[in-house]
Scaffold this motif. Sequence first.
Motif, PDB file in Angstrom:
ATOM      1  N   ALA A 183       0.857  -1.192   0.000  1.00  0.00           N
ATOM      2  CA  ALA A 183       0.000   0.000   0.000  1.00  0.00           C
ATOM      3  C   ALA A 183       0.886   1.233   0.000  1.00  0.00           C
ATOM      4  O   ALA A 183       2.064   1.183   0.379  1.00  0.00           O
ATOM      5  CB  ALA A 183      -0.937   0.012   1.201  1.00  0.00           C
ATOM      6  N   ALA A 184       0.303   2.350  -0.414  1.00  0.00           N
ATOM      7  CA  ALA A 184       0.994   3.636  -0.381  1.00  0.00           C
ATOM      8  C   ALA A 184       0.719   4.304   0.965  1.00  0.00           C
ATOM      9  O   ALA A 184      -0.326   4.070   1.582  1.00  0.00           O
ATOM     10  CB  ALA A 184       0.518   4.523  -1.524  1.00  0.00           C
ATOM     11  N   PRO A 185       1.629   5.146   1.452  1.00  0.00           N
ATOM     12  CA  PRO A 185       1.427   5.794   2.758  1.00  0.00           C
ATOM     13  C   PRO A 185       0.111   6.560   2.851  1.00  0.00           C
ATOM     14  O   PRO A 185      -0.527   6.579   3.913  1.00  0.00           O
ATOM     15  CB  PRO A 185       2.632   6.735   2.866  1.00  0.00           C
ATOM     16  CG  PRO A 185       3.680   6.098   2.017  1.00  0.00           C
ATOM     17  CD  PRO A 185       2.946   5.465   0.880  1.00  0.00           C
ATOM     18  N   GLU A 186      -0.325   7.196   1.737  1.00  0.00           N
ATOM     19  CA  GLU A 186      -1.547   7.993   1.797  1.00  0.00           C
ATOM     20  C   GLU A 186      -2.802   7.141   1.956  1.00  0.00           C
ATOM     21  O   GLU A 186      -3.891   7.674   2.236  1.00  0.00           O
ATOM     22  CB  GLU A 186      -1.674   8.867   0.550  1.00  0.00           C
ATOM     23  CG  GLU A 186      -1.563   8.111  -0.749  1.00  0.00           C
ATOM     24  CD  GLU A 186      -0.150   8.055  -1.287  1.00  0.00           C
ATOM     25  OE1 GLU A 186       0.008   7.856  -2.509  1.00  0.00           O
ATOM     26  OE2 GLU A 186       0.813   8.216  -0.489  1.00  0.00           O
ATOM     27  N   GLU A 187      -2.701   5.824   1.796  1.00  0.00           N
ATOM     28  CA  GLU A 187      -3.848   4.952   2.013  1.00  0.00           C
ATOM     29  C   GLU A 187      -4.084   4.662   3.485  1.00  0.00           C
ATOM     30  O   GLU A 187      -5.143   4.162   3.861  1.00  0.00           O
ATOM     31  CB  GLU A 187      -3.660   3.636   1.256  1.00  0.00           C
ATOM     32  CG  GLU A 187      -3.616   3.754  -0.250  1.00  0.00           C
ATOM     33  CD  GLU A 187      -3.461   2.417  -0.934  1.00  0.00           C
ATOM     34  OE1 GLU A 187      -4.465   1.677  -1.029  1.00  0.00           O
ATOM     35  OE2 GLU A 187      -2.321   2.089  -1.351  1.00  0.00           O
ATOM     36  N   ILE A 188      -3.099   4.959   4.313  1.00  0.00           N
ATOM     37  CA  ILE A 188      -3.198   4.715   5.748  1.00  0.00           C
ATOM     38  C   ILE A 188      -3.770   5.964   6.413  1.00  0.00           C
ATOM     39  O   ILE A 188      -3.371   7.086   6.088  1.00  0.00           O
ATOM     40  CB  ILE A 188      -1.816   4.384   6.338  1.00  0.00           C
ATOM     41  CG1 ILE A 188      -1.184   3.223   5.566  1.00  0.00           C
ATOM     42  CG2 ILE A 188      -1.932   4.046   7.817  1.00  0.00           C
ATOM     43  CD1 ILE A 188      -1.999   1.961   5.556  1.00  0.00           C
ATOM     44  N   PRO A 189      -4.716   5.821   7.344  1.00  0.00           N
ATOM     45  CA  PRO A 189      -5.301   6.990   8.012  1.00  0.00           C
ATOM     46  C   PRO A 189      -4.228   7.888   8.626  1.00  0.00           C
ATOM     47  O   PRO A 189      -3.198   7.407   9.116  1.00  0.00           O
ATOM     48  CB  PRO A 189      -6.192   6.362   9.096  1.00  0.00           C
ATOM     49  CG  PRO A 189      -6.549   5.025   8.541  1.00  0.00           C
ATOM     50  CD  PRO A 189      -5.346   4.563   7.777  1.00  0.00           C
TER      51      PRO A 189
END
Length: 266
Positions: A208-214
Amino acid sequence: MDPIAPALTRRHHQRLREIYRSAGWPCHDMLEVELLAAGLLERRPSPGGFESLRVTDAGIRRLAEVFAHNKAVRTPHEALVERVATAMAQAGRLTWRGLALRVPLPRELLTGEPDADTSAPLQSSAFESDEAPASAPAHGWCMACPDVFSVRHTTVEAYLEPVVHEIKVSRADLLGDLRRPAKRAAYLGLASACWYVLGQDARGRAIAAPEEIPPECGVMQVEGERLVVAREAPRRALERLPFHVWLALARSGPAVRPEDGAQSLL
């Protein structure tokens, strides 16, 4: 091996590793006696009248077999959990794995959560009061099982800075986890910072990309043999850990203790 020789356990193998990495000073306990009887250790007298221990060739073969077996049965998730736990211990933190902690959360946040226990007694605050006033909002309990939980090695409770690391090696598992806000809320209720550690897929790409994590969680990614910070975790003050968390930590004991064991005391 001799059929009457004792069956060797994880503790025997741990002691064998400690002696192999140390100067070989004896502890004179029954673990040592059984390792000597199995032919995995041998005594070596010195000219000064002292005695030390040496791992025999059979002991080295046994260590290699145990290492190969552990490496073969370890899943990618377990391997990454161990890597993160070891990294936290090397950073001077006390580290736990496999904890199961109950965290009170608002009932509306727990709706639809499979790990929620909405039949538990209500609580008016995060952990402290057992007597809730009538005007207090209703809370239920959520089970929090962080992959890695760590605190600073300090004698000042306000400086503990507890941190949760949640390990994900599958994108499907990660997406399912992100659909559970109560789980993240439980982690944030236990710690001053929460991290998602993302593994790689079969092609060596981050799952996953960092921006997908809250945004309330930090992100670490695996790059080769390194753990790389992709986004810092927001930190908040947490003055004290609840008493039931202290009990859980005391019952299990830290999972990673560098240079631990009887040999480190010699």
